[in-house]
Motif scaffolding. Sequence first.
Motif, PDB file in Angstrom:
ATOM      1  N   ILE A  82       0.855  -1.183   0.000  1.00  0.00           N
ATOM      2  CA  ILE A  82       0.000   0.000   0.000  1.00  0.00           C
ATOM      3  C   ILE A  82       0.896   1.240   0.000  1.00  0.00           C
ATOM      4  CG2 ILE A  82      -1.915   1.191   1.088  1.00  0.00           C
ATOM      5  CD1 ILE A  82      -2.591  -1.662   0.242  1.00  0.00           C
ATOM      6  N   LYS A  83       0.945   1.911  -1.133  1.00  0.00           N
ATOM      7  CA  LYS A  83       1.776   3.119  -1.257  1.00  0.00           C
ATOM      8  C   LYS A  83       1.052   4.351  -0.729  1.00  0.00           C
ATOM      9  CE  LYS A  83       5.194   5.753  -2.824  1.00  0.00           C
ATOM     10  NZ  LYS A  83       6.507   5.793  -2.138  1.00  0.00           N
ATOM     11  N   TYR A  84      -0.234   4.467  -1.047  1.00  0.00           N
ATOM     12  CA  TYR A  84      -1.035   5.613  -0.607  1.00  0.00           C
ATOM     13  C   TYR A  84      -2.389   5.131  -0.080  1.00  0.00           C
ATOM     14  CZ  TYR A  84       2.151   8.593  -3.304  1.00  0.00           C
ATOM     15  OH  TYR A  84       3.268   9.237  -3.795  1.00  0.00           O
ATOM     16  N   MET A  85      -2.893   5.812   0.935  1.00  0.00           N
ATOM     17  CA  MET A  85      -4.275   5.646   1.369  1.00  0.00           C
ATOM     18  C   MET A  85      -4.918   7.024   1.387  1.00  0.00           C
ATOM     19  SD  MET A  85      -6.021   3.949   4.791  1.00  0.00           S
ATOM     20  CE  MET A  85      -5.523   5.269   5.903  1.00  0.00           C
ATOM     21  N   LEU A  86      -6.027   7.179   0.671  1.00  0.00           N
ATOM     22  CA  LEU A  86      -6.697   8.470   0.508  1.00  0.00           C
ATOM     23  C   LEU A  86      -8.057   8.435   1.196  1.00  0.00           C
ATOM     24  CD1 LEU A  86      -4.472   8.494  -1.682  1.00  0.00           C
ATOM     25  CD2 LEU A  86      -6.184   9.356  -3.294  1.00  0.00           C
ATOM     26  N   TYR A  87      -8.314   9.398   2.077  1.00  0.00           N
ATOM     27  CA  TYR A  87      -9.625   9.530   2.696  1.00  0.00           C
ATOM     28  C   TYR A  87     -10.519  10.410   1.828  1.00  0.00           C
ATOM     29  CZ  TYR A  87      -7.853   7.730   7.207  1.00  0.00           C
ATOM     30  OH  TYR A  87      -7.326   6.957   8.207  1.00  0.00           O
ATOM     31  N   SER A  88     -11.757   9.951   1.619  1.00  0.00           N
ATOM     32  CA  SER A  88     -12.724  10.802   0.917  1.00  0.00           C
ATOM     33  C   SER A  88     -13.165  11.954   1.810  1.00  0.00           C
ATOM     34  CB  SER A  88     -13.940   9.988   0.479  1.00  0.00           C
ATOM     35  OG  SER A  88     -14.645   9.481   1.614  1.00  0.00           O
ATOM     36  N   HIS A  89     -13.360  11.664   3.108  1.00  0.00           N
ATOM     37  CA  HIS A  89     -13.749  12.664   4.096  1.00  0.00           C
ATOM     38  C   HIS A  89     -13.566  12.045   5.479  1.00  0.00           C
ATOM     39  CE1 HIS A  89     -17.308  10.216   3.752  1.00  0.00           C
ATOM     40  NE2 HIS A  89     -18.053  10.973   4.531  1.00  0.00           N
ATOM     41  N   SER A  90     -14.057  12.722   6.508  1.00  0.00           N
ATOM     42  CA  SER A  90     -13.735  12.306   7.872  1.00  0.00           C
ATOM     43  C   SER A  90     -14.820  11.487   8.569  1.00  0.00           C
ATOM     44  CB  SER A  90     -13.445  13.548   8.729  1.00  0.00           C
ATOM     45  OG  SER A  90     -14.604  14.372   8.833  1.00  0.00           O
ATOM     46  N   HIS A  91     -15.967  11.273   7.956  1.00  0.00           N
ATOM     47  CA  HIS A  91     -17.034  10.545   8.647  1.00  0.00           C
ATOM     48  C   HIS A  91     -16.581   9.133   8.997  1.00  0.00           C
ATOM     49  CE1 HIS A  91     -20.611  13.254   7.235  1.00  0.00           C
ATOM     50  NE2 HIS A  91     -19.948  13.745   8.267  1.00  0.00           N
ATOM     51  N   VAL A 108      -0.545   8.671   3.979  1.00  0.00           N
ATOM     52  CA  VAL A 108      -1.978   8.856   4.185  1.00  0.00           C
ATOM     53  C   VAL A 108      -2.348  10.283   3.783  1.00  0.00           C
ATOM     54  CG1 VAL A 108      -3.865   8.757   5.843  1.00  0.00           C
ATOM     55  CG2 VAL A 108      -1.911   7.185   6.064  1.00  0.00           C
ATOM     56  N   VAL A 109      -3.395  10.413   2.959  1.00  0.00           N
ATOM     57  CA  VAL A 109      -3.744  11.696   2.349  1.00  0.00           C
ATOM     58  C   VAL A 109      -5.198  12.059   2.675  1.00  0.00           C
ATOM     59  CG1 VAL A 109      -3.877  13.002   0.183  1.00  0.00           C
ATOM     60  CG2 VAL A 109      -2.162  11.180   0.442  1.00  0.00           C
ATOM     61  N   ALA A 110      -5.446  13.341   2.955  1.00  0.00           N
ATOM     62  CA  ALA A 110      -6.811  13.839   3.165  1.00  0.00           C
ATOM     63  C   ALA A 110      -6.840  15.343   2.941  1.00  0.00           C
ATOM     64  CB  ALA A 110      -7.296  13.518   4.576  1.00  0.00           C
ATOM     65  N   HIS A 111      -8.024  15.861   2.665  1.00  0.00           N
ATOM     66  CA  HIS A 111      -8.189  17.309   2.646  1.00  0.00           C
ATOM     67  C   HIS A 111      -7.903  17.853   4.044  1.00  0.00           C
ATOM     68  CE1 HIS A 111     -10.276  21.221   2.579  1.00  0.00           C
ATOM     69  NE2 HIS A 111      -9.949  21.230   1.290  1.00  0.00           N
ATOM     70  N   GLN A 112      -7.461  19.098   4.119  1.00  0.00           N
ATOM     71  CA  GLN A 112      -7.057  19.658   5.420  1.00  0.00           C
ATOM     72  C   GLN A 112      -8.213  19.673   6.425  1.00  0.00           C
ATOM     73  OE1 GLN A 112      -5.648  23.663   4.896  1.00  0.00           O
ATOM     74  NE2 GLN A 112      -7.689  24.516   4.608  1.00  0.00           N
ATOM     75  N   PHE A 113      -9.452  19.902   5.965  1.00  0.00           N
ATOM     76  CA  PHE A 113     -10.587  19.911   6.885  1.00  0.00           C
ATOM     77  C   PHE A 113     -10.872  18.512   7.430  1.00  0.00           C
ATOM     78  CE2 PHE A 113     -12.437  23.798   4.478  1.00  0.00           C
ATOM     79  CZ  PHE A 113     -11.616  24.647   5.219  1.00  0.00           C
ATOM     80  N   ALA A 114     -10.786  17.514   6.552  1.00  0.00           N
ATOM     81  CA  ALA A 114     -10.987  16.136   7.000  1.00  0.00           C
ATOM     82  C   ALA A 114      -9.900  15.735   7.983  1.00  0.00           C
ATOM     83  CB  ALA A 114     -10.996  15.194   5.797  1.00  0.00           C
ATOM     84  N   ALA A 115      -8.663  16.140   7.701  1.00  0.00           N
ATOM     85  CA  ALA A 115      -7.546  15.825   8.599  1.00  0.00           C
ATOM     86  C   ALA A 115      -7.755  16.470   9.964  1.00  0.00           C
ATOM     87  CB  ALA A 115      -6.229  16.294   7.979  1.00  0.00           C
ATOM     88  N   GLU A 116      -8.240  17.703   9.977  1.00  0.00           N
ATOM     89  CA  GLU A 116      -8.511  18.394  11.239  1.00  0.00           C
ATOM     90  C   GLU A 116      -9.560  17.653  12.058  1.00  0.00           C
ATOM     91  OE1 GLU A 116      -9.686  22.328  10.258  1.00  0.00           O
ATOM     92  OE2 GLU A 116      -7.683  22.958   9.570  1.00  0.00           O
TER      93      GLU A 116
END
Length: 295
Positions: A82-91, A108-116
Amino acid sequence: MFKNLQILLFSALILVTNQAICAEQANYKVENIKDNVYRFSAGHYHSAFMIVDNLALVTDPINSDAAKYLKSYIKKTFNADIKYMLYSHSHVDHAMGGNELIDNNTTVVAHQFAAEDLKLNKVPTALPDLTFTDTLKVDLGDSYVLLNYYGPNNGRGNVSMRFMPANVLYVVDWIVLGRMPYENLIGYDINGMLHSTKAVLNEPAFAAFIGGHADTGNRDDVVSYLHYIQDLHTAVRDGMLKGKNLATLQKEISLPKYSHLKMYQQWLPLNIEGVYNNLVEMGYFNFRSDIDAQF
């Protein structure tokens, strides 16, 4: 005799355990959508992943058990890390189990709001290493995923993901094909959903669509979905402007054009309630002198 009884009980326990494991795994399914892009299903939840050589890019882990299964499947089937894991959002119904899906060197990748939100809400999952604000391109060999943030829609920091060159679009929760949006639209921003869906359709055409729930489809299916949420929003808004209360709106609004959608009978009254509440909570319709809306 006692020993034989113990053996029988142990055998029965093994049989029940194996049946439970088989039933659980039967709930998981992997489908090739196009080229090197796949949909993973865990019951009525879906995520997407892409394979390039011996590397994988995965999206939402969904939950710990699903994440464990998917990681094992990718390793056994593709011998890929697994090279990357991308979150669609934080739910949490999509983001849980991240620690079970990643490898030691996964980004691990996410939009800044989801990461927060993942951090502030202390969600027990892998926290993002890389965040972004508007767009981000994630390269995996000769393929890549383009992430776009269009503003509020469902949850904070919810993004679209376009898998290229297969040109497969993955969106969770704010576009749902072949089924009504979920119940009373908990967590939805109806105006934001309209804006985000229009923005996706203003982008270059995509070849296939994967949603976090319900069916796969194509651009025409997304257009039909947009028409539904437009018509739903218009019917509720205009009814409120005429002084109708929620019970009256639920009785009078039928939208038969969309009766083919799964859960139409069960969820249409709840969808109406969701838009009504959204217009009150987000649009402050209850403070308007021309509307008799209740919070």
